[in-house]
Design a protein around this motif. Sequence first.
Motif, PDB file in Angstrom:
ATOM      1  N   ALA A  38      -0.379  -3.866  18.750  1.00 51.25           N
ATOM      2  CA  ALA A  38      -1.486  -4.733  19.140  1.00 51.25           C
ATOM      3  C   ALA A  38      -1.464  -6.078  18.424  1.00 51.25           C
ATOM      4  CB  ALA A  38      -2.817  -4.024  18.884  1.00 51.25           C
ATOM      5  N   ASP A  39      -1.217  -6.079  17.115  1.00 48.17           N
ATOM      6  CA  ASP A  39      -1.219  -7.349  16.388  1.00 48.17           C
ATOM      7  C   ASP A  39      -0.136  -8.284  16.904  1.00 48.17           C
ATOM      8  OD1 ASP A  39      -3.363  -6.589  14.846  1.00 48.17           O
ATOM      9  OD2 ASP A  39      -2.177  -6.037  13.100  1.00 48.17           O
ATOM     10  N   ASP A  40       1.058  -7.738  17.187  1.00 48.23           N
ATOM     11  CA  ASP A  40       2.133  -8.590  17.707  1.00 48.23           C
ATOM     12  C   ASP A  40       1.839  -9.048  19.135  1.00 48.23           C
ATOM     13  OD1 ASP A  40       3.633  -8.760  15.436  1.00 48.23           O
ATOM     14  OD2 ASP A  40       5.183  -7.347  16.050  1.00 48.23           O
ATOM     15  N   LEU A  41       1.125  -8.244  19.914  1.00 45.32           N
ATOM     16  CA  LEU A  41       0.696  -8.718  21.231  1.00 45.32           C
ATOM     17  C   LEU A  41      -0.202  -9.941  21.098  1.00 45.32           C
ATOM     18  CD1 LEU A  41      -0.033  -5.344  23.055  1.00 45.32           C
ATOM     19  CD2 LEU A  41       1.652  -7.060  23.772  1.00 45.32           C
ATOM     20  N   ALA A  42      -1.092  -9.922  20.117  1.00 40.85           N
ATOM     21  CA  ALA A  42      -1.962 -11.075  19.894  1.00 40.85           C
ATOM     22  C   ALA A  42      -1.157 -12.303  19.476  1.00 40.85           C
ATOM     23  CB  ALA A  42      -3.013 -10.742  18.836  1.00 40.85           C
ATOM     24  N   VAL A  43      -0.143 -12.093  18.638  1.00 41.75           N
ATOM     25  CA  VAL A  43       0.723 -13.199  18.216  1.00 41.75           C
ATOM     26  C   VAL A  43       1.482 -13.768  19.413  1.00 41.75           C
ATOM     27  CG1 VAL A  43       2.738 -13.797  16.817  1.00 41.75           C
ATOM     28  CG2 VAL A  43       0.943 -12.347  15.858  1.00 41.75           C
ATOM     29  N   LEU A  44       1.996 -12.904  20.271  1.00 46.58           N
ATOM     30  CA  LEU A  44       2.719 -13.367  21.458  1.00 46.58           C
ATOM     31  C   LEU A  44       1.796 -14.149  22.381  1.00 46.58           C
ATOM     32  CD1 LEU A  44       5.196 -13.464  23.300  1.00 46.58           C
ATOM     33  CD2 LEU A  44       4.580 -11.183  24.138  1.00 46.58           C
ATOM     34  N   LEU A  45       0.598 -13.641  22.616  1.00 47.74           N
ATOM     35  CA  LEU A  45      -0.359 -14.368  23.456  1.00 47.74           C
ATOM     36  C   LEU A  45      -0.633 -15.761  22.891  1.00 47.74           C
ATOM     37  CD1 LEU A  45      -2.975 -11.541  24.154  1.00 47.74           C
ATOM     38  CD2 LEU A  45      -1.477 -12.603  25.857  1.00 47.74           C
ATOM     39  N   SER A  46      -0.840 -15.850  21.584  1.00 44.18           N
ATOM     40  CA  SER A  46      -1.121 -17.146  20.959  1.00 44.18           C
ATOM     41  C   SER A  46       0.033 -18.120  21.161  1.00 44.18           C
ATOM     42  CB  SER A  46      -1.401 -16.959  19.466  1.00 44.18           C
ATOM     43  OG  SER A  46      -2.590 -16.234  19.252  1.00 44.18           O
ATOM     44  N   ALA A  47       1.264 -17.625  21.016  1.00 42.76           N
ATOM     45  CA  ALA A  47       2.430 -18.497  21.171  1.00 42.76           C
ATOM     46  C   ALA A  47       2.591 -18.974  22.603  1.00 42.76           C
ATOM     47  CB  ALA A  47       3.688 -17.758  20.710  1.00 42.76           C
ATOM     48  N   LEU A  48       2.257 -18.132  23.567  1.00 47.68           N
ATOM     49  CA  LEU A  48       2.323 -18.546  24.969  1.00 47.68           C
ATOM     50  C   LEU A  48       1.212 -19.531  25.300  1.00 47.68           C
ATOM     51  CD1 LEU A  48       3.103 -15.099  26.651  1.00 47.68           C
ATOM     52  CD2 LEU A  48       4.708 -16.981  26.271  1.00 47.68           C
ATOM     53  N   LEU A  49       0.069 -19.369  24.677  1.00 45.92           N
ATOM     54  CA  LEU A  49      -1.056 -20.259  24.946  1.00 45.92           C
ATOM     55  C   LEU A  49      -0.887 -21.623  24.290  1.00 45.92           C
ATOM     56  CD1 LEU A  49      -3.975 -17.701  24.610  1.00 45.92           C
ATOM     57  CD2 LEU A  49      -3.342 -18.936  26.686  1.00 45.92           C
ATOM     58  N   ASP A  50      -0.354 -21.649  23.058  1.00 45.26           N
ATOM     59  CA  ASP A  50      -0.225 -22.953  22.382  1.00 45.26           C
ATOM     60  C   ASP A  50       1.131 -23.602  22.587  1.00 45.26           C
ATOM     61  OD1 ASP A  50       1.548 -21.755  20.536  1.00 45.26           O
ATOM     62  OD2 ASP A  50       0.006 -21.485  19.008  1.00 45.26           O
ATOM     63  N   GLY A  51       2.017 -22.936  23.328  1.00 44.06           N
ATOM     64  CA  GLY A  51       3.301 -23.534  23.682  1.00 44.06           C
ATOM     65  C   GLY A  51       4.342 -23.500  22.604  1.00 44.06           C
ATOM     66  N   THR A  52       4.157 -22.690  21.557  1.00 45.20           N
ATOM     67  CA  THR A  52       5.117 -22.654  20.456  1.00 45.20           C
ATOM     68  C   THR A  52       6.228 -21.626  20.658  1.00 45.20           C
ATOM     69  OG1 THR A  52       3.709 -21.110  19.223  1.00 45.20           O
ATOM     70  CG2 THR A  52       3.414 -23.477  18.800  1.00 45.20           C
ATOM     71  N   ALA A  53       6.125 -20.789  21.684  1.00 47.97           N
ATOM     72  CA  ALA A  53       7.203 -19.828  21.939  1.00 47.97           C
ATOM     73  C   ALA A  53       8.447 -20.562  22.414  1.00 47.97           C
ATOM     74  CB  ALA A  53       6.770 -18.807  22.985  1.00 47.97           C
ATOM     75  N   PRO A  54       9.631 -20.182  21.950  1.00 47.38           N
ATOM     76  CA  PRO A  54      10.852 -20.781  22.488  1.00 47.38           C
ATOM     77  C   PRO A  54      10.949 -20.517  23.999  1.00 47.38           C
ATOM     78  CG  PRO A  54      11.326 -19.524  20.501  1.00 47.38           C
ATOM     79  CD  PRO A  54       9.910 -19.196  20.880  1.00 47.38           C
TER      80      PRO A  54
END
Length: 360
Positions: A265-281
């Motif tokens: 769950a915690d990593d799902l939240a981290v992934l969502l944040s990265a997709l929302l703020d555009g920081t995911a590669p």
Amino acid sequence: MPSLPLPARSSTVVALVTTAALSIGIHTAPGPSQLPEDAHGGRELTDLVLEIAGEDHRALAAAVVTPEGRHTTVIGTDHDSRFEAGSITKGITGLLLADAIDRGEVTADTRVGTLLDQLEGTPAGEATLAELATHTSGLPPQIPSRRQYLLNLWASWTGSFPYPSSTEDRLAEVAELAADSEPGTYSNVAFEVLGAALGEVAGQDYPELARDRVLDPVGLADAHIPTSPAELDRRDLLGEDASGRTVAAWAGESMAPAGGLRIHADDLAVLLSALLDGTAPGMDALEPRGELGPDRIGWAWITTETEDGRQVVWHNGHTSGFAAFLGVDREAGTGVALVSATGQWVDAAGWELLARSGEL
């Protein structure tokens, strides 16, 4: 309350992914487990998830990210338990493709046969990376062979893992295919090939590539993509099918790029944040490039326009024992993920959770 598509619409595009391929049979088990009362997370989210998703699950994990912050809950298991995310893994593979294009390693129009010697000169080898990533390559949902049929049948009776092939063996099977499926045919095989091709370019196997280029940069410290049951540990749940029977983990080499991700769950939240703020590669993977049924598709990621005109980017997942949904409304800065350790679709609950995320 914002208006979102009916859950049936969100499922039809990605239905027939793995469940139909497996032809899960009728079993004698009494039915799915009921969630125990223990939960780890905020009470408001826990209550909302139970209201929306119900209690017919072995375990549930949810993450919600809004402009006000992150929320997670895990019900029925430890807080750090990892769930199978199924075809949400395809979204990771899409990010890897966009990242490889950004690095200048490939282009969208690179033919897969130029990267994988096993497919050079074959119908599958003529497909471009873009076609693989948008389900327009002509490759089928799964290998249409007698062997695969028997593996599916055995899995339906025993709960075994139906996709144990190595990448090398899978590519040998793909080399024999006509690649004549209708454009828009949702294809697990295409993403197996795409992951193998990107790994070949980088000189890494798929799990290493995903770790180095997406999981670690995003901060998904505990997420992993096992290729055998030996790589699992006490954090990795075993799921149940819809009848309540415990089934084998989905951990195999060839299917890793199409459905191998395990995440908590915690990593799902981290992934969502990265997709929302555009920081995911590889964020360009989320941009639509073609049609997929009533929706649009980028590199794996599907975009649905809601009834009130919002654009939601999403993917779902389903294995024998797990179901998952992840969706983000980037304009609103809101995203949700919901994963069940029971093999019953959770799309409807995921869409409702997104619609009601403002209640948290």
